[in-house]
Design a protein around this motif. Sequence first.
Motif, PDB file in Angstrom:
ATOM      1  N   ILE A   1       0.824  -1.208   0.000  1.00 40.83           N
ATOM      2  CA  ILE A   1       0.000   0.000   0.000  1.00 40.83           C
ATOM      3  C   ILE A   1       0.862   1.264   0.000  1.00 40.83           C
ATOM      4  O   ILE A   1       0.608   2.205  -0.758  1.00 40.83           O
ATOM      5  N   CYS A   2       1.889   1.277   0.848  1.00 38.39           N
ATOM      6  CA  CYS A   2       2.686   2.495   1.065  1.00 38.39           C
ATOM      7  C   CYS A   2       4.015   2.511   0.327  1.00 38.39           C
ATOM      8  O   CYS A   2       4.713   3.542   0.345  1.00 38.39           O
ATOM      9  N   LYS A   3       4.381   1.369  -0.297  1.00 35.24           N
ATOM     10  CA  LYS A   3       5.691   1.235  -0.946  1.00 35.24           C
ATOM     11  C   LYS A   3       6.791   1.517   0.090  1.00 35.24           C
ATOM     12  O   LYS A   3       6.704   1.040   1.212  1.00 35.24           O
ATOM     13  N   ASN A   4       7.793   2.314  -0.272  1.00 39.87           N
ATOM     14  CA  ASN A   4       8.856   2.639   0.682  1.00 39.87           C
ATOM     15  C   ASN A   4       8.731   4.065   1.211  1.00 39.87           C
ATOM     16  O   ASN A   4       9.712   4.650   1.677  1.00 39.87           O
ATOM     17  N   ASP A   5       7.517   4.612   1.137  1.00 36.84           N
ATOM     18  CA  ASP A   5       7.260   5.968   1.609  1.00 36.84           C
ATOM     19  C   ASP A   5       7.171   5.968   3.137  1.00 36.84           C
ATOM     20  O   ASP A   5       6.187   5.486   3.709  1.00 36.84           O
ATOM     21  N   ARG A   6       8.188   6.497   3.768  1.00 38.13           N
ATOM     22  CA  ARG A   6       8.288   6.437   5.233  1.00 38.13           C
ATOM     23  C   ARG A   6       7.131   7.171   5.908  1.00 38.13           C
ATOM     24  O   ARG A   6       6.496   6.638   6.833  1.00 38.13           O
ATOM     25  N   GLU A   7       6.857   8.385   5.479  1.00 38.14           N
ATOM     26  CA  GLU A   7       5.804   9.176   6.112  1.00 38.14           C
ATOM     27  C   GLU A   7       4.435   8.568   5.882  1.00 38.14           C
ATOM     28  O   GLU A   7       3.588   8.552   6.780  1.00 38.14           O
ATOM     29  N   LYS A   8       4.202   8.066   4.683  1.00 37.16           N
ATOM     30  CA  LYS A   8       2.917   7.429   4.391  1.00 37.16           C
ATOM     31  C   LYS A   8       2.712   6.191   5.267  1.00 37.16           C
ATOM     32  O   LYS A   8       1.613   5.941   5.769  1.00 37.16           O
ATOM     33  N   THR A   9       3.782   5.425   5.466  1.00 35.59           N
ATOM     34  CA  THR A   9       3.707   4.243   6.323  1.00 35.59           C
ATOM     35  C   THR A   9       3.396   4.639   7.765  1.00 35.59           C
ATOM     36  O   THR A   9       2.536   4.030   8.415  1.00 35.59           O
ATOM     37  N   HIS A  10       4.069   5.664   8.264  1.00 36.61           N
ATOM     38  CA  HIS A  10       3.806   6.148   9.622  1.00 36.61           C
ATOM     39  C   HIS A  10       2.359   6.599   9.760  1.00 36.61           C
ATOM     40  O   HIS A  10       1.677   6.261  10.731  1.00 36.61           O
ATOM     41  N   ASP A  11       1.899   7.381   8.797  1.00 30.43           N
ATOM     42  CA  ASP A  11       0.526   7.901   8.859  1.00 30.43           C
ATOM     43  C   ASP A  11      -0.492   6.766   8.815  1.00 30.43           C
ATOM     44  O   ASP A  11      -1.494   6.789   9.540  1.00 30.43           O
ATOM     45  N   TYR A  12      -0.225   5.774   7.983  1.00 32.06           N
ATOM     46  CA  TYR A  12      -1.147   4.648   7.850  1.00 32.06           C
ATOM     47  C   TYR A  12      -1.278   3.886   9.166  1.00 32.06           C
ATOM     48  O   TYR A  12      -2.386   3.630   9.654  1.00 32.06           O
ATOM     49  N   TYR A  13      -0.140   3.534   9.750  1.00 33.89           N
ATOM     50  CA  TYR A  13      -0.178   2.789  11.014  1.00 33.89           C
ATOM     51  C   TYR A  13      -0.751   3.642  12.143  1.00 33.89           C
ATOM     52  O   TYR A  13      -1.469   3.145  13.013  1.00 33.89           O
ATOM     53  N   ARG A  14      -0.432   4.933  12.132  1.00 33.67           N
ATOM     54  CA  ARG A  14      -0.941   5.833  13.173  1.00 33.67           C
ATOM     55  C   ARG A  14      -2.479   5.844  13.172  1.00 33.67           C
ATOM     56  O   ARG A  14      -3.109   5.798  14.228  1.00 33.67           O
ATOM     57  N   GLU A  15      -3.066   5.879  12.012  1.00 30.65           N
ATOM     58  CA  GLU A  15      -4.530   5.867  11.910  1.00 30.65           C
ATOM     59  C   GLU A  15      -5.103   4.529  12.344  1.00 30.65           C
ATOM     60  O   GLU A  15      -6.158   4.473  12.976  1.00 30.65           O
ATOM     61  N   GLN A  16      -4.416   3.437  12.020  1.00 35.85           N
ATOM     62  CA  GLN A  16      -4.902   2.113  12.413  1.00 35.85           C
ATOM     63  C   GLN A  16      -4.863   1.929  13.927  1.00 35.85           C
ATOM     64  O   GLN A  16      -5.796   1.406  14.527  1.00 35.85           O
ATOM     65  N   VAL A  17      -3.781   2.384  14.541  1.00 31.46           N
ATOM     66  CA  VAL A  17      -3.598   2.205  15.988  1.00 31.46           C
ATOM     67  C   VAL A  17      -4.679   2.942  16.775  1.00 31.46           C
ATOM     68  O   VAL A  17      -5.116   2.486  17.839  1.00 31.46           O
ATOM     69  N   LYS A  18      -5.138   4.081  16.263  1.00 31.02           N
ATOM     70  CA  LYS A  18      -6.176   4.849  16.958  1.00 31.02           C
ATOM     71  C   LYS A  18      -7.451   4.050  17.171  1.00 31.02           C
ATOM     72  O   LYS A  18      -8.227   4.324  18.079  1.00 31.02           O
TER      73      LYS A  18
END
Length: 239
Positions: A156-173
């Motif tokens: 989903i996020c490829k190697n985009d660090r910020e996109k990966t952080h944002d994705y997991y951050r939303e899931q954890v909420k």
Amino acid sequence: MDAVIDIGSNSVRLCFMENKAVNPKKVSTTFLSENLAITGSLLLEAIKRTTDAVISFVNEAKSKGANRIFIFGTEAMRSGKNAYVVSEIVQSVTGISIDVISGRDEALCGFIGANMKREKVCVIDIGGASIELVQGQDEIEDGLSLPIGVMRVKDICKNDREKTHDYYREQVKKYPRFTYDAVGIGGTATSLSAMVKRMQTYDATLNHGSVVTLEQLIALEEEIYACKDSEEIANTFPS
């Protein structure tokens, strides 16, 4: 002696059992969940890699005299629209059926194995296609399986660090109720521990029961992203 073959979303594992696990376990990395998040189906190449590994492990188990051979599958086998192909190939070649377990059963297995001391813990198993969270003490108080494993999120996020952080951050909420001390199990957790310890050759005995802090994980992430490519990462963390 029994043999157990685990078809995971990243790898296939073979373990022999005689009252308890007989080490060393064997692992074949097959990336069954490759591109699963994008297409909803398993790639034919991933199916071949995986079925070849399972058949090889079945033959090895038979050659070593295993009385019974059990094969089970997890999230990639649960969610892949064409995952039945894996089951059909393995069944036709080996005569053994694959037991595709539910997310809750997968989480329960991890909790039982990781909480022998009956402490208040949250067991986290980060796989290729899913993450299992289970917490409790003498029994499970809460648990779930989330379709956000590392291979799926990479698709989903490829190697985009910020996109990966944002994705997991939303899931954890969505899951604030897991509050006990975390116990990591599975290949991701053990790999991170080995990387923090700078292991040149992987040693499970040094990993078992080790503690990895948030600060160490943050520093490790910085070091990984500082590498120019996967070859440099592999050279930096050979285990």
